[in-house]
Scaffold this active site. Structure first.
Site, mmCIF file in Angstrom:
data_model
loop_
_atom_site.group_PDB
_atom_site.id
_atom_site.type_symbol
_atom_site.label_atom_id
_atom_site.label_comp_id
_atom_site.label_asym_id
_atom_site.label_seq_id
_atom_site.Cartn_x
_atom_site.Cartn_y
_atom_site.Cartn_z
ATOM 1 N N GLU A 1 65.659 53.645 39.077
ATOM 2 C CA GLU A 1 64.824 54.659 38.411
ATOM 3 C C GLU A 1 64.560 54.074 37.036
ATOM 4 O OE1 GLU A 1 63.926 56.903 35.527
ATOM 5 O OE2 GLU A 1 65.988 57.610 35.767
ATOM 6 N N CYS B 1 65.441 62.203 30.524
ATOM 7 C CA CYS B 1 64.575 61.402 31.398
ATOM 8 C C CYS B 1 63.335 62.166 31.846
ATOM 9 C CB CYS B 1 65.358 60.925 32.613
ATOM 10 S SG CYS B 1 66.605 59.683 32.222
#
Length: 254
Positions: free
Chosen positions: A81, A118
């Protein structure tokens, strides 16, 4: 698991909880283990007993680790990610009906945890509406900065913001109050047009990890899908609409 170098004690405490939970569930000893330091992490990736790797962090760091996995004598899968800009679209109906609410929510999200979540909305697409832009600017000016997690993260944010500020297609929209303490960051939001944003891809869509954002103005929602389709993968995205803008909502959601 390789612990993050910026919070080793928190990582160790979390590791103890994980180890105890696995033991109470009957997992074999050694099911979970933790190492510290980048060199130890690299050795793990190259160890023949390791058959896959996962990573959450920057695109640059993740791509470097991916190369390590691919360069082994027996390559292994890498699951990453790697950064996220989490685009948010505000449609005309929502801009007209809830300008203050949208602006306040955006400013709060951009600066939450000094921008180190995030899911930080790094890209905000809004109609060319002076009222909404003014509301966003006011909301951002009411925010305050703070210390970031580490010197490296702070320096990376400052470098990314400086590059954005130096782009001739981008102009400042608003800044918050400077933060106090070591590695303190100041909230900063910039603006550009949809045409200039599209012409500046992929650079203008890079993640700027910290309390910074880019507001992109558009003339018609019909022009959004083609530009949004050029963005990379993201953890999250959002659309602000209202019952009266069903057609715009459908176009933006394509």
């Amino acid at each position: 698991v390789k612990a993050h170098e910026s919070h080793p004690q928190t990582s160790a405490a979390t590791g103890r909880i994980v180890t105890e939970a696995l033991a109470s569930a009957g997992a074999p000893d050694g099911t979970f283990a933790m190492v510290h330091g980048v060199p130890a992490g690299i050795r793990l990736l190259r160890h023949p007993a390791i058959t896959a790797a996962g990573f959450t962090g920057s695109a640059r760091g993740g791509l470097a680790l991916q190369q390590v996995c691919a360069g082994r004598e027996v390559p292994i899968p890498f699951y990453g990610e790697l950064g996220s800009v989490n685009p948010v679209v505000v449609l005309p109906g929502a801009a007209a009906a809830r300008a203050a609410e949208v602006a306040t929510g955006y400013a709060g999200s951009v600066t939450l945890g000094v921008g180190q979540f995030c899911t930080n909305p790094g890209l905000l697409f809004v109609p060319e509406d002076d009222g909404l832009l003014a509301a966003i600017a006011d909301a951002v000016r009411s925010t305050s900065g703070g210390p970031m997690l580490s010197e490296r993260i702070h320096d990376g944010f400052e470098s990314a913001i400086a590059a954005l500020a130096g782009n001739p297609a981008v102009s400042p929209l608003a800044a918050g109050r400077p933060g106090d303490g070591p590695w303190a960051a100041t909230p900063q939001v910039f603006r550009t047009t949809l045409a200039d944003f599209a012409a500046g891809l992929p650079d203008l869509a890079e993640e700027r990890f910290g309390p910074g954002g880019l507001v992109i103005t558009y003339q018609s929602a019909d022009a959004l899908p083609a530009v949004l389709a050029r963005l990379g993968g993201n953890l999250a995205g959002g659309i602000h609409g209202d019952p009266g803008s069903a057609a715009d909502l459908a176009a933006a959601a394509q």
